[in-house]
Design an enzyme around this catalytic site. Structure first.
Site, mmCIF file in Angstrom:
data_model
loop_
_atom_site.group_PDB
_atom_site.id
_atom_site.type_symbol
_atom_site.label_atom_id
_atom_site.label_comp_id
_atom_site.label_asym_id
_atom_site.label_seq_id
_atom_site.Cartn_x
_atom_site.Cartn_y
_atom_site.Cartn_z
ATOM 1 C CE LYS A 96 -4.481 -1.615 1.357
ATOM 2 N NZ LYS A 96 -5.653 -1.482 2.238
ATOM 3 N NE ARG A 133 -7.793 -7.859 -0.102
ATOM 4 C CZ ARG A 133 -7.472 -7.060 -1.120
ATOM 5 N NH1 ARG A 133 -6.465 -6.198 -0.993
ATOM 6 N NH2 ARG A 133 -8.154 -7.112 -2.247
#
Length: 324
Positions: free
Chosen positions: A235, A269
């Protein structure tokens, strides 16, 4: 950082195709996006065959869970529910036809549309992963009627709309309060508490400092008592912290995931499943939940007389130890 393993209100979760004891397991959720503009792989799994192949490979690499998405979270034009379902549902259908682990893996549909959720569940999805925090409450009703699981994620913006300059007085406290409120809402709509998972939503309507703070204080999310999902892979908060392109963020992603695991995260995840599976399995072993796959180092007979550190009495034969 001290090890923080909070109590789970409902550690045993009966998914539709398997049962998981989250008091002793850390699951790796693989990411498969059927979008031409997916965040990480730029559409590499947009084609159906590519998506199914990627999902099967992820399970082979150690993922117990596959998250299938058909619309980006990022702001942009809305993806009609019919089109989103056309992307997601065939992947789920093909995976459920697979033999072996790929056919029994946990599958989630990443959607906030009730109609898409309903079709995904009909084709065999175990979970609806709603990254919009129940922007459409009917999603919870659909999940409840199917007896499925629900992931509730913190986010503030309306789906696919920008939310510039998000501001919080205390981001972790406010995220935890939001999740608590949304859990209560889901339960009121019929979703059993033992089928709910929470996700604080790293980077979703948060800047890099907010996401770093969530990582540092992840135990306040796990303290809610539900299995917590850490969706940190590649991210922007990692890229901005380390000044790295998304293709170079693996080490930072693993570090962030590990920090969350040490504070009670039970699902990570991740895009790169192999390395993520290694840190999950290693963490389980360190916590005492999993035996080593083999025992060879310093286990030869020559080590037996002097080695008093393993806690075995003299009556135990060394050959017996080798057999374990």
């Amino acid at each position: 950082m001290p090890l923080l393993l909070p109590e789970l209100a409902h550690p045993l979760h009966a998914f539709r195709h398997c049962t998981v004891d989250f008091s002793r397991r850390i699951l790796v959720m693989a990411v498969v996006n059927r979008t031409p503009d997916s965040f990480f792989d730029d559409g590499a799994t947009f084609a159906l065959d590519a998506a199914v192949s990627a999902a099967r490979q992820a399970v082979s690499d150690g993922a117990e869970w596959v998250d299938v998405g058909g619309a980006p979270f990022a702001p942009g034009p809305a993806v009609p529910p019919e089109q989103e379902a056309e992307r997601i549902v065939p992947v789920i259908r093909e995976l459920r036809r697979c033999s072996g682990p790929a056919g029994t893996a946990i599958i989630s549909a990443d959607t906030f549309h009730p109609a898409v959720a309903e079709r995904a569940l009909e084709e065999g999805a175990d979970v609806i992963n709603d990254t919009t925090g129940l922007s459409h409450p009917d999603v919870a009703r659909v999940v409840a009627e199917a007896g499925a699981h629900l992931v509730i994620t913190h986010s503030l913006a309306r789906p696919r709309t920008p939310y510039p300059s998000p501001s919080y007085t205390d981001v972790v406290t406010e995220v935890a309060t939001f999740l608590h409120r949304k859990v209560d809402q889901a339960v009121s709509l019929g979703v059993p508490a033992e089928k709910i998972i929470v996700d604080p939503g790293h980077d979703l309507n948060k800047n890099t400092l907010h996401s770093l703070e969530l990582t540092r204080r992840f135990e306040e999310i796990t303290a809610l008592g539900f299995p917590a999902l850490a969706a940190v892979s590649n991210k922007d908060f990692i890229g901005e912290t380390l000044d790295q392109h998304k293709s170079a963020r693996l080490a930072g992603s693993l570090a962030a995931a590990q920090m969350c695991i040490m504070q009670g995260a039970r699902i990570i995840r991740m895009h790169q499943v192999g390395p993520a599976s290694s840190i999950a399995r290693m963490s389980e072993a360190v916590f005492g939940w999993r035996e080593p796959m083999r025992m060879e180092h310093n286990m030869g007979p020559a080590n037996a007389p002097a080695d008093r550190s393993v806690g075995l009495g003299d009556a135990v034969e060394w050959e017996e130890l080798l057999q374990h």
